[in-house]
Write a protein that holds these residues in place. Structure first.
Motif, PDB file in Angstrom:
ATOM      1  N   UNK A 626      -7.383  -6.099   3.708  1.00 27.75           N
ATOM      2  CA  UNK A 626      -6.087  -6.757   3.562  1.00 27.75           C
ATOM      3  C   UNK A 626      -5.462  -6.377   2.218  1.00 27.75           C
ATOM      4  N   UNK A 627      -6.280  -6.292   1.186  1.00 22.68           N
ATOM      5  CA  UNK A 627      -5.767  -5.861  -0.114  1.00 22.68           C
ATOM      6  C   UNK A 627      -5.210  -4.434  -0.049  1.00 22.68           C
ATOM      7  N   UNK A 628      -5.865  -3.578   0.732  1.00 27.44           N
ATOM      8  CA  UNK A 628      -5.426  -2.186   0.816  1.00 27.44           C
ATOM      9  C   UNK A 628      -4.007  -2.061   1.360  1.00 27.44           C
ATOM     10  N   UNK A 629      -3.603  -3.005   2.191  1.00 23.97           N
ATOM     11  CA  UNK A 629      -2.282  -2.875   2.808  1.00 23.97           C
ATOM     12  C   UNK A 629      -1.157  -3.081   1.794  1.00 23.97           C
ATOM     13  N   UNK A 630      -1.417  -3.774   0.705  1.00 24.10           N
ATOM     14  CA  UNK A 630      -0.346  -4.102  -0.242  1.00 24.10           C
ATOM     15  C   UNK A 630       0.218  -2.843  -0.894  1.00 24.10           C
ATOM     16  N   UNK A 631      -0.604  -1.959  -1.480  1.00 22.84           N
ATOM     17  CA  UNK A 631      -0.018  -0.736  -2.035  1.00 22.84           C
ATOM     18  C   UNK A 631       0.272   0.326  -0.978  1.00 22.84           C
ATOM     19  N   UNK A 632      -0.456   0.301   0.139  1.00 22.79           N
ATOM     20  CA  UNK A 632      -0.320   1.383   1.114  1.00 22.79           C
ATOM     21  C   UNK A 632       0.884   1.203   2.028  1.00 22.79           C
ATOM     22  N   UNK A 633       1.425  -0.004   2.145  1.00 18.16           N
ATOM     23  CA  UNK A 633       2.529  -0.164   3.095  1.00 18.16           C
ATOM     24  C   UNK A 633       3.830   0.450   2.554  1.00 18.16           C
ATOM     25  N   UNK A 634       3.856   0.757   1.257  1.00 23.36           N
ATOM     26  CA  UNK A 634       4.968   1.533   0.701  1.00 23.36           C
ATOM     27  C   UNK A 634       4.577   2.981   0.453  1.00 23.36           C
ATOM     28  N   UNK A 635       3.272   3.236   0.336  1.00 24.37           N
ATOM     29  CA  UNK A 635       2.827   4.592   0.072  1.00 24.37           C
ATOM     30  C   UNK A 635       3.398   5.113  -1.235  1.00 24.37           C
ATOM     31  N   UNK A 636       3.935   6.318  -1.193  1.00 25.68           N
ATOM     32  CA  UNK A 636       4.573   6.922  -2.372  1.00 25.68           C
ATOM     33  C   UNK A 636       6.052   7.167  -2.095  1.00 25.68           C
TER      34      UNK A 636
END
Length: 823
Positions: A626-636
């Motif tokens: 669930x933590x991984x989704x926070x930075x990854x849902x915007x990506x770069x």
């Protein structure tokens, strides 16, 4: 997707969702030209363009992750597991073996775990000992010296008796005294008087026919080898004395002869030992057969040497380790561990790249084999109660189903070899059937009813496997055995599911694995973090709910983890609670603070919600996935609106300064979340600003439009047709593909097409046509009587004609940019 407050749009069709959608949506003319330019006969809105990638794909995130596994860890794991499992299987550590001693009561029942046939050293030695001590093996010879000595004493006493009888002394007392003084005399006074008063003929008959023949009959003709034989010989004197004597004469003869009898045989040691050796060597080894499940010991029975030997042969007691058994066991274990780790390395990289997950596999396998080695030897029914299916289900819900199947096969073989002391297939088939059934029946581990159903199927499959293997092994079990197997299978199923239900959340927490129960708990609206988001950032909270519905539907369409995707959608924007009013969806009539800031500062504020979200998620101990989704849902992704605004001020601006820190989505679930976030924000922004209506009108009026549906099918010509929504969804997804945001996840082209289809279907339901409900018509004349339009009042003969048309209009929409009402 962020709904970032931005400055007034540069074009009417520009959505107001700052960082990722402010410049992502094009003008209505651009969308119209896209539809008009597609003349292939296929709907343009359902085609996603794949970009030409000129630069290599960046490596997966996590290279600097702590405790990251490497190939050497796979090799080390295989070696350690081989050594430990071999030691568990061959090194004896039965805790009750010290209490198994011959001559003491047994503390528990002991059953043979397998069929045995062996040469019994105990019974063979006992048979040889019996043969050596058999009296028939002894060689006795008569001791002539003893016979002669005893006969001389007898004749000497008879001579004294003859002399006393021939003495003419009238006084009988000296004669009586003389007879009493004879050697070993047992004569009574009455017997002496009878001997002195007998006639000469009677006396001679008594002596020559009674006493002397009786003595010779026993001492010369009978073998007297022991005191017991001597007692028997004296008792038989009455049978060898001539019956013609009177009872008094016979008793006197017995009293006279009995003291003269003695052991008349001596054993020839040389001959005896030779015959004993011959008898012992003639004894063949005693072969003992023990059936599987046969009771060797019963609780409370005295332990015999034969029982100890059977337990030793059955593997229930410690045996000296032999090089053959150690090498054989180590070879089987090493082969199985090699195959398992090759599979993990090639087909389950997500396991070995996380040291904790590789450690979990080893601990579960060692724990199962160790528990079986500790408590099962010596029992016939307990092996059928061992909950091996718990290992299978834990592997399936915590790691992968394919790996769970492989580990089940390996554990079944190891337990079968260890418990059956051979390659018997009964227990391996039993464990394999129960384990596979548990894996396949535990489809929804977030529901308690699923565990109960899995337990039932495990019991059914295990019982069937046990009966079938019993029949195939040549035995038809009786009703008592069938009942025991049924109880064992039911216990196995219940215990397996209970252990799985109780342990998999704990193990998931300890080893950093997100479990369905954790996700169900996080999805509850009463979670403190969700309630904080709802209170402090209500617009973001509502956005997250809509995104969760879109993402969950798309995840179900492509077979991804729908529950994980929904929960990730709930928490992906929690960082906005740190600065809720910096985002347009939470301003609600407030001034836009970005009007007073430069574009670079605004971009940094927008990007900070990612870092703030990670910090907040760690504070509330959100699971790693669930933590991984926070930075990854915007990506770069590029924050285009502020970048384009800043670009007007500085043409040499570095676009990387306006990109999110990443990483890009690494999983299907996070990629779906990125797409759902962007699509929801874009469509909502365009719908609220009126850009979507204009796009729909332009698309419908286009001469060569390929839209599959037109406005004519709606009640309101200004409502949103599906092709307009599909066009926006297509545009939004294509931009992320072209930007390389999906390069590091395993979505396929087919998956993306289905995701787009799911988004269009859901958004069509959200932005469906709406009508303005009409007001009640005015009465034809003043009256206070209530009438339903279209009915005849009681006091009137004429019917009021109802309106023939109802005005239809869209519900007013609020422009999130300027805060104005837009029809």
């Amino acid at each position: 997707m962020d709904s970032t407050p931005v400055k007034p749009p540069l074009t009417p069709g520009t959505p107001a969702d700052g960082p990722s959608t402010a410049a992502s949506a094009t003008t209505n003319a651009e969308h119209a030209s896209t539809n008009a330019g597609n003349r292939t006969g296929q709907p343009a809105s359902l085609r996603v363009r794949l970009p030409f990638r000129s630069r290599p794909v960046s490596p997966l995130v996590g290279e600097a992750e702590p405790y990251k596994g490497t190939p050497k860890h796979v090799v080390l794991s295989a070696i350690i597991l081989t050594i430990v499992l071999t030691a568990i299987m061959v090194v004896p550590f039965q805790p009750v073996q010290d209490s198994i001693k011959s001559g003491i009561p047994a503390v528990q029942d002991a059953f043979s775990p397998t069929s045995l046939r062996f040469e019994s050293k105990v019974l063979t030695e006992r048979a040889r000992d019996d043969a050596m001590h058999d009296p028939s093996s002894e060689m006795w010879v008569q001791d002539a010296a003893v016979v002669q000595r005893q006969r001389s004493i007898l004749l000497n006493n008879l001579s004294i008796l003859d002399a006393v009888r021939n003495n003419d002394d009238p006084n009988p007392d000296p004669r009586r005294q003389r007879l009493l003084s004879m050697q070993d005399s047992n004569l009574t006074q009455a017997q002496i008087d009878m001997l002195l008063g007998m006639s000469d003929s009677d006396y001679r008959y008594w002596r020559d026919s009674g006493v002397i023949p009786a003595f010779d009959s026993i001492m010369k003709s009978r073998r007297v080898t022991s005191p017991a034989d001597l007692q028997a010989a004296r008792a038989s004197l009455s049978d060898v004395i001539v019956p013609s004597l009177t009872p008094e004469q016979k008793a006197t003869a017995i009293a006279f002869v009995s003291p003269r009898l003695a052991v008349n045989m001596t054993r020839d040691e040389a001959q005896t030992n030779q015959r004993r050796d011959e008898a012992a060597s003639a004894i063949k080894p005693v072969v003992v057969t023990v059936q599987k499940g046969e009771a060797i010991l019963r609780q409370g029975e005295l332990i015999t040497p034969e029982a100890v030997e059977k337990m030793q042969e059955a593997g229930l007691l410690s045996k000296e380790l032999s090089a053959q058994s150690v090498l054989g066991t180590a070879g089987i274990v090493a082969l199985l561990m090699l195959l398992m780790h090759i599979y993990i390395y090639r087909n389950a990289p997500q396991v070995w790249k996380r040291q904790k997950q590789l450690l979990l596999v080893g601990l579960l396998l060692m724990g199962t084999v160790g528990a079986a080695r500790l408590i099962l030897p010596g029992h016939s029914l307990l092996p059928y109660m061992l909950p091996v299916a718990a290992l299978s289900m834990l592997m399936a819900v915590l790691l992968t189903t394919d790996l769970a199947v492989l580990v089940t096969v390996i554990a079944s073989v190891l337990l079968g070899v260890m418990l059956s002391t051979g390659l018997s297939m009964d227990l391996p088939v039993y464990y394999f059937a129960g384990g596979l059934t548990g894996i396949f029946s535990l489809t929804r581990p977030e529901k308690v009813s699923t565990f109960a159903r899995a337990g039932f199927f495990i019991a059914l499959a295990s019982f069937s496997a046990a009966i079938i293997t019993k029949v195939l092994s040549g035995g038809i079990p009786d009703w008592y055995s069938v009942g025991l197997l049924l109880l064992a299978a039911v216990f196995n199923g219940g215990m397996s599911t209970s252990i799985t239900y109780a342990a998999f959340s704990l193990l998931g927490t300890l080893f950093g694995i997100t479990t369905p129960l954790q996700l169900m708990e996080l999805a509850h609206p009463d979670q403190p973090l969700l309630r904080q988001l709802m209170r402090e950032a209500p617009g973001t909270y509502h956005h997250s709910l809509v995104v969760s519905n879109l993402a969950e539907c798309a995840a179900e369409m492509i077979g991804a983890d729908a529950l994980l995707t929904r929960v990730c959608a709930y928490y992906h924007d929690i960082g906005k609670v740190a600065r809720p009013h910096a985002f347009i969806d939470n301003q609600s009539g407030m001034n836009n603070l970005h009007d007073e800031l430069d574009p670079r500062t605004s971009a940094q504020i927008i990007m900070s919600h990612v870092k703030d979200g990670v910090v907040l998620g760690q504070k509330y101990r959100l699971p790693r996935r669930v933590l991984d989704c926070i930075p990854q849902h915007h990506g770069t992704m590029l924050i285009k609106y502020f970048y384009y605004t800043a670009l007007k001020l500085d043409p040499n601006l570095n676009p990387d300064d306006f990109r999110y820190p990443g990483p890009r989505p690494q999983t299907k679930e996070n990629a779906i979340l990125m797409l759902a976030d962007g699509v929801e924000a874009t469509v909502r922004s365009m719908a609220q600003s009126g850009a979507l209506d204009k796009l729909a009108t332009d698309s419908a009026n286009a001469t060569h439009s390929d839209a599959t549906e037109g406005p004519s099918i709606y009640n309101d010509a200004s409502s949103l047709p599906a092709d307009a929504i599909a066009s926006v969804v297509h545009k939004t997804i294509s931009e992320r593909i072209e930007d390389g945001q999906l390069d590091e996840c395993d979505l396929t082209v087919r998956d993306i097409a289905r995701i787009q289809e799911a988004f269009v279907s859901m958004l069509k339901g959200i932005y469906h046509p709406r009508i303005m409900y009409p007001e009640a018509p005015k009465a034809a004349h003043a009256s206070t009587e209530y009438r339903v339009p279209g009915t005849v009042p009681l006091d009137m003969g004429a019917q009021v004609t109802p309106p023939t048309q109802v005005a239809q209009a869209r519900i007013p929409q609020v422009d999130i940019i300027g805060g104005k009402s837009a029809q």
